[in-house]
Design a protein around this motif. Structure first.
Motif, short mmCIF file in Angstrom:
data_model
loop_
_atom_site.label_atom_id
_atom_site.label_comp_id
_atom_site.label_asym_id
_atom_site.label_seq_id
_atom_site.Cartn_x
_atom_site.Cartn_y
_atom_site.Cartn_z
N VAL A 69 45.09 -18.32 -20.00
CA VAL A 69 44.96 -19.44 -19.06
C VAL A 69 44.79 -18.94 -17.64
O VAL A 69 44.22 -19.63 -16.79
N PHE A 70 45.25 -17.72 -17.36
CA PHE A 70 45.19 -17.20 -16.00
C PHE A 70 43.77 -16.80 -15.58
O PHE A 70 43.48 -16.71 -14.39
N ASN A 71 42.89 -16.53 -16.56
CA ASN A 71 41.52 -16.18 -16.16
C ASN A 71 40.48 -17.16 -16.71
O ASN A 71 39.30 -16.99 -16.45
N LEU A 72 40.91 -18.20 -17.43
CA LEU A 72 39.97 -19.17 -17.98
C LEU A 72 40.13 -20.57 -17.37
O LEU A 72 39.15 -21.22 -17.05
N CYS A 73 41.34 -21.04 -17.26
CA CYS A 73 41.57 -22.40 -16.75
C CYS A 73 41.28 -22.47 -15.25
O CYS A 73 41.52 -21.49 -14.52
#
Length: 221
Positions: A94-98
């Protein structure tokens, strides 16, 4: 004196007068009451913020052909609560996609703004729509909830069923079947045995055009 109108960025709070908004995103928000706007300054305007706005075509999130290829090669595994084996590929966190690059829960979300949460929700909704077209879905890791995986059932599809009311889809299925008539068969003996196991060709043609709630549109060779 005429009153002035200012736009305020929903992320950073930057303010600008309405006639000096070159590069700003100011648009009606999707699925919101008329007049509720998405407002982003040039620095905060991204593809993720445009995903919230009417009038913008969102960029695809996934390369679905790569997803299908990697899922096909993935090893099946058993998952608690799943009725059949699954396949999964790790795509990131989630830290590099959301859009917000943050992890939070509905009951613990003090680290995220309403605007960030909206962009995240729109991202997940589009991700689900795209993956649904290949029979897959997005899931978090069982060990680390920040990890994101594309998941599908390991069992291969044996057939496709179309509702009898969807004539356009039935016509498309019949066209595909006609195209497959000229497709070379690598093993004639195995092909004949498979057809014998599933029934005669006339039976499947009857299912396409005959009565019944659902019609079987394709049959694997």
């Amino acid at each position: 004196m005429m009153p002035k109108t200012y736009y305020v960025c929903g992320i950073c709070g930057e303010t600008d007068e309405h006639w000096d908004t070159d590069g700003w995103l100011v648009a009606q928000k999707r699925d919101a009451p008329k007049g509720e706007l998405v407002i982003r300054c040039p620095s905060c305007r991204t593809a993720n913020s445009e995903r919230l706005a009417i009038g913008f075509e969102p960029e695809p999130i996934f390369d679905l052909e790569i997803c299908k290829r990697d899922l096909k090669d993935a090893e099946p595994y058993e998952s608690p609560g799943a009725d059949e084996p699954l396949k999964a590929i790790f795509i990131g966190t989630v830290f590099n996609l959301c859009p917000s690059h943050k992890y939070y829960q509905p009951f613990a979300c003090s680290n995220v703004t309403d605007e960030e949460a909206e962009e995240d929700a729109a991202w997940f909704a589009q991700a689900d729509e795209e993956l649904d077209t290949i029979g897959a879905w997005l899931d978090s890791g069982e060990g680390d909830p920040c990890d994101l995986f594309v998941v599908t059932f390991a069992k291969e599809v044996e057939g496709i069923f179309i509702h009898k009311s969807d004539q356009a889809a039935i016509n498309k299925a019949e066209a595909i079947l006609q195209m497959l008539e000229d497709y070379p068969v690598l093993d004639e003996d195995d092909y004949d045995r498979t057809r014998a196991d599933m029934g005669e060709e006339e039976e499947f043609e009857e299912r396409i055009s005959g009565p019944g709630e659902y019609a079987r549109s394709t049959t694997p060779p």
